[in-house]
Structure formats: structure tokens, C-alpha cells
Design a protein around this motif. Sequence first.
Motif, PDB file in Angstrom:
ATOM      1  N   HIS A   1      93.580  88.890  85.848  1.00  0.00           N
ATOM      2  CA  HIS A   1      93.663  90.319  84.945  1.00  0.00           C
ATOM      3  C   HIS A   1      94.925  90.218  83.999  1.00  0.00           C
ATOM      4  N   ASP A   2      95.380  89.377  83.612  1.00  0.00           N
ATOM      5  CA  ASP A   2      96.589  89.299  82.711  1.00  0.00           C
ATOM      6  C   ASP A   2      96.286  88.758  81.235  1.00  0.00           C
ATOM      7  N   VAL A   3      95.040  88.695  80.821  1.00  0.00           N
ATOM      8  CA  VAL A   3      94.520  88.228  79.795  1.00  0.00           C
ATOM      9  C   VAL A   3      93.904  89.524  78.888  1.00  0.00           C
ATOM     10  N   HIS A   4      94.778  89.793  77.944  1.00  0.00           N
ATOM     11  CA  HIS A   4      94.163  91.145  77.115  1.00  0.00           C
ATOM     12  C   HIS A   4      94.896  91.016  75.581  1.00  0.00           C
ATOM     13  N   PRO A   5      94.508  89.796  74.941  1.00  0.00           N
ATOM     14  CA  PRO A   5      95.057  89.661  73.501  1.00  0.00           C
ATOM     15  C   PRO A   5      94.559  90.551  72.442  1.00  0.00           C
ATOM     16  N   VAL A   6      95.549  90.568  71.544  1.00  0.00           N
ATOM     17  CA  VAL A   6      95.480  91.329  70.283  1.00  0.00           C
ATOM     18  C   VAL A   6      95.958  90.374  69.067  1.00  0.00           C
TER      19      VAL A   6
ATOM     20  N   ILE B   1      88.908  94.686  68.275  1.00  0.00           N
ATOM     21  CA  ILE B   1      90.389  95.220  68.182  1.00  0.00           C
ATOM     22  C   ILE B   1      91.182  94.809  69.383  1.00  0.00           C
ATOM     23  N   CYS B   2      90.707  94.450  70.496  1.00  0.00           N
ATOM     24  CA  CYS B   2      91.533  94.485  71.837  1.00  0.00           C
ATOM     25  C   CYS B   2      90.715  93.765  72.838  1.00  0.00           C
ATOM     26  N   GLY B   3      91.340  92.419  73.057  1.00  0.00           N
ATOM     27  CA  GLY B   3      90.831  91.975  74.521  1.00  0.00           C
ATOM     28  C   GLY B   3      91.119  92.760  75.836  1.00  0.00           C
ATOM     29  N   LEU B   4      90.227  92.802  77.008  1.00  0.00           N
ATOM     30  CA  LEU B   4      90.617  93.863  77.942  1.00  0.00           C
ATOM     31  C   LEU B   4      90.832  92.913  79.054  1.00  0.00           C
ATOM     32  N   GLN B   5      89.968  91.843  79.264  1.00  0.00           N
ATOM     33  CA  GLN B   5      90.259  90.948  80.732  1.00  0.00           C
ATOM     34  C   GLN B   5      89.532  89.513  80.384  1.00  0.00           C
ATOM     35  N   SER B   6      89.763  88.700  81.378  1.00  0.00           N
ATOM     36  CA  SER B   6      89.091  87.249  81.535  1.00  0.00           C
ATOM     37  C   SER B   6      87.750  87.327  82.066  1.00  0.00           C
ATOM     38  N   GLY B   7      87.351  86.326  82.342  1.00  0.00           N
ATOM     39  CA  GLY B   7      85.916  86.158  82.832  1.00  0.00           C
ATOM     40  C   GLY B   7      85.626  86.358  84.335  1.00  0.00           C
ATOM     41  N   SER B   8      84.396  86.690  84.565  1.00  0.00           N
ATOM     42  CA  SER B   8      83.893  86.754  85.955  1.00  0.00           C
ATOM     43  C   SER B   8      82.718  86.231  86.367  1.00  0.00           C
ATOM     44  N   SER B   9      82.127  85.170  85.369  1.00  0.00           N
ATOM     45  CA  SER B   9      80.762  84.394  85.541  1.00  0.00           C
ATOM     46  C   SER B   9      80.962  83.444  86.713  1.00  0.00           C
ATOM     47  N   ARG B  10      79.872  83.431  87.714  1.00  0.00           N
ATOM     48  CA  ARG B  10      79.803  82.447  88.660  1.00  0.00           C
ATOM     49  C   ARG B  10      78.239  82.025  88.400  1.00  0.00           C
ATOM     50  N   LEU B  11      78.385  80.560  88.899  1.00  0.00           N
ATOM     51  CA  LEU B  11      76.996  79.824  89.113  1.00  0.00           C
ATOM     52  C   LEU B  11      77.192  79.344  90.479  1.00  0.00           C
ATOM     53  N   LEU B  12      76.242  79.696  91.476  1.00  0.00           N
ATOM     54  CA  LEU B  12      76.262  79.735  92.688  1.00  0.00           C
ATOM     55  C   LEU B  12      74.973  78.951  93.247  1.00  0.00           C
ATOM     56  N   VAL B  13      75.106  78.164  94.223  1.00  0.00           N
ATOM     57  CA  VAL B  13      73.956  77.381  95.033  1.00  0.00           C
ATOM     58  C   VAL B  13      74.132  77.377  96.604  1.00  0.00           C
ATOM     59  N   ASP B  14      73.073  77.197  97.220  1.00  0.00           N
ATOM     60  CA  ASP B  14      73.171  77.187  98.738  1.00  0.00           C
ATOM     61  C   ASP B  14      74.469  76.108  99.187  1.00  0.00           C
ATOM     62  N   ARG B  15      75.217  76.524 100.172  1.00  0.00           N
ATOM     63  CA  ARG B  15      76.058  75.578 100.597  1.00  0.00           C
ATOM     64  C   ARG B  15      75.849  74.386 101.004  1.00  0.00           C
TER      65      ARG B  15
ATOM     66  N   ALA C   1      96.342  94.503  86.116  1.00  0.00           N
ATOM     67  CA  ALA C   1      96.976  93.213  86.585  1.00  0.00           C
ATOM     68  C   ALA C   1      97.864  93.460  87.428  1.00  0.00           C
ATOM     69  N   SER C   2      98.922  94.543  87.499  1.00  0.00           N
ATOM     70  CA  SER C   2     100.119  94.546  88.420  1.00  0.00           C
ATOM     71  C   SER C   2      99.651  95.418  89.556  1.00  0.00           C
ATOM     72  N   HIS C   3      98.346  96.117  89.508  1.00  0.00           N
ATOM     73  CA  HIS C   3      98.147  97.293  90.647  1.00  0.00           C
ATOM     74  C   HIS C   3      96.754  96.880  90.981  1.00  0.00           C
ATOM     75  N   LEU C   4      96.381  95.809  91.778  1.00  0.00           N
ATOM     76  CA  LEU C   4      95.012  95.626  92.255  1.00  0.00           C
ATOM     77  C   LEU C   4      94.446  96.533  93.197  1.00  0.00           C
ATOM     78  N   ALA C   5      95.287  96.828  94.297  1.00  0.00           N
ATOM     79  CA  ALA C   5      95.093  97.390  95.226  1.00  0.00           C
ATOM     80  C   ALA C   5      94.600  99.048  94.749  1.00  0.00           C
ATOM     81  N   GLU C   6      95.492  99.382  93.696  1.00  0.00           N
ATOM     82  CA  GLU C   6      95.165 100.979  93.218  1.00  0.00           C
ATOM     83  C   GLU C   6      93.763 100.879  92.501  1.00  0.00           C
ATOM     84  N   THR C   7      93.650  99.943  91.436  1.00  0.00           N
ATOM     85  CA  THR C   7      92.430  99.493  90.945  1.00  0.00           C
ATOM     86  C   THR C   7      91.179  99.406  91.938  1.00  0.00           C
ATOM     87  N   ALA C   8      91.249  98.907  93.074  1.00  0.00           N
ATOM     88  CA  ALA C   8      90.021  98.749  93.798  1.00  0.00           C
ATOM     89  C   ALA C   8      89.968 100.062  94.456  1.00  0.00           C
ATOM     90  N   SER C   9      90.769 100.793  94.626  1.00  0.00           N
ATOM     91  CA  SER C   9      90.352 102.015  94.906  1.00  0.00           C
ATOM     92  C   SER C   9      89.859 103.176  94.093  1.00  0.00           C
TER      93      SER C   9
END
Length: 355
Positions: A309-314, A130-144, A278-286
Motif C-alpha cells: 500500500h505504499d505505491v501511489h505515484p504522481v 493524475i494520481c496513482g492510489l495503490q498497487s495491485g491485488s490480482s491473483r490466479l488460483l488453482v486447487d492445491r 499504508a501506515s494504518h492497516l488495522a484502522e483501514t480494515a475497520s
Amino acid sequence: MSLRPFSRSLVRPGRRAVLGGLAGIGVLAGGGILLRDRFDQAEKEQHAQPDGVFRKLKLACPHPSHDPVLAMALRDGFLDRYNLDITVLDGADTGRQALDQLRTGAADVAIAPALSWLPQLLGGLEAKLICGLQSGSSRLLVDRRSRFKRIEDLYRHAIALPDAAGGPDAGADRLFFSIVMRRKGMNPNKDVTWISVAPERFGEVLASGQVQAVGGHDPVIWEAQQSLHLAELASSMTGSYSARVVRVLGARDDLLARDPRAAVSLVLAFQEAARVVASHLAETASVMADQIPDMPQDSILKMLQAEKHDVHPVGQELREQIAQYVDELKLIGLVDENQDSGSISKRFCATILRG
């Protein structure tokens, strides 16, 4: 519709999502409520008024303290504003487990990755997105210091994930990276080895050479990247994937049938919370820092700033994005390539707010 095993044949590339603005105000049509919500950031949004009915609902969500939209919705009264009393269930560590709680009726609604939802919906889960909330945060990591610079370099090597299950039970992270690999001409079920490893052991298995890459999603994979000083090989936050919804809110069919206005209140509340995130990241972090005490607030803020954080489609926008995911599941053999992705998406999405 049943899931089938991986096929070697490539199918056509996934469709492009139509990312358009939504316009309009709420209207009543027939026996149902068809709401159109204008998300024009240049103007103050005009929302349909809630019906005033108080509702108690149970929500399943993997690691709810890790979800910024849910954290903000619970903390800043968005749910109260729409007369919603939401009990968040314990016991789900993965999207699959959260959807199991929805399937059994323990939960009325659930938040899970789109790539967790689709195999379950294809397998008969009686629910609608019924509602999208946010985009992704998946990461694939390797030794630098490693020689791995592209995902194709992992051919014949091992990847650690917190949840490395395969087949129709595969976790969303594995499915996402499998899709990326398939687009690069790799067979994700044969060309790499997937190993389940607890995140706290990522440094150990990388150092020992047991694996050559580790993956997952924020905040766990962010903490691994920062503490182990790892390089990012691929992620869902770059290119066209950055505009794709990942975490999606869905509801059981029986709830939608007996109380369609509950879905309206849910979508309006979560859309409002998503825009505030999306518009208040510092407050969200708190807010999140209070729920993730082992993670410093400044690190949470940097993590949120690295995400989108501005991806929340319907409505139509959500259906287009879900259809694109169905196309991508065809690439890895989890959907028959002759199935119509648009029809599947329309069947699995409820038009609570119509775009």
C-alpha cells in the motif's frame, strides 16, 4: 490511435519503472499550478494549501466499498479538508463501466485500474491520469492438489474470471494475466480458454473440471482463496509487479481545463489518504468492514497485510509506470510496437504534482 488484434511477434521487454522519491514544495508557474510534493516518510510532509474554493464533483469507481484509499478518504475527512464534496456514482462493476460514466459526463473523475484506463484513452477517452492510489491485488488460483505449479502449466486449459471479455474490451485482470503469460512465451488468446464465471461458482467449476484456474482481484479473489483453500499460481503482488501502481485516479479534460486547481485538491486529498492507509492497516480494515459486512474484519486485515500500500505515484514516477504498461500492451498486440511509450504516457498523464 486504434487498437489492433494480437500479434504473434514478441517485442522488447517493458521498460523498468523509475521509482524515485518526489521532492519540493508547491510553486506557481505560468498560468497553471505546478506542485511538487515531497514524500519523505522521515519528515512531516509539507503540502500546498488548498485555495479555499468549495467543489462538488462526481466520481465513478467500480465497487467503491472495495477501494481502501477511497474508503479512507470518504470516512476520515481528507476530502472535507480540501473542500471537496464527492458523490460516488452507483452502477459500475468494472473499470470499463466506470470509465463509461466518465466518458458520458456522468462523472467528473474516476478511479480504475491502469489496464482499464489505457485501452479507453487509446480509444479517444478525453481524460488524464493524475494520481496513482495503490498497487495491485490480482491473483490466479488453482486447487492445491493439482499438478499446476507455474502459469505455463495452464497451456490448453481453462481459466475462470468474473469478467473474461477479450480484445480491446478486456478487463484489467485478463490483461494482466495475459501479459504475464506472454512473457512466458504463451499466446494468451490461443493457448488458454477464458470463461466468465461468477465468483460464487468458482468452487463448482473447479470441482467439475470445467476450469483449472480462477482469477480476479481482492477482495473477491481473496475470499475465494481462503474459503476454497486455493494455491496462488501468479499475482500482481510479487516481484517487480509489487511496486507497480494499479488503481489510478483520472479526471475529464474539461474539468482540468476549466478548474485546474480542482485536480490539485483531489491529488493532495487522495495522496494523504493513501499514505494513511499504508501506515494504518488495522484502522483501514475497520473502515472497510463497515462497508463489506459479509467479510470479517480480521480477514480484511490479513488481506490488506498481504497487499502493498505504499505505491501511489504522481508526476514523473506516474508517467514512467504508465509508459511501462504501454510497453506491456505492445506485448499482447494492443499497441503498435512502433509507437513511443514515453510520448503516449506523457499525453495521458497530467503533471498536477510534478516529481
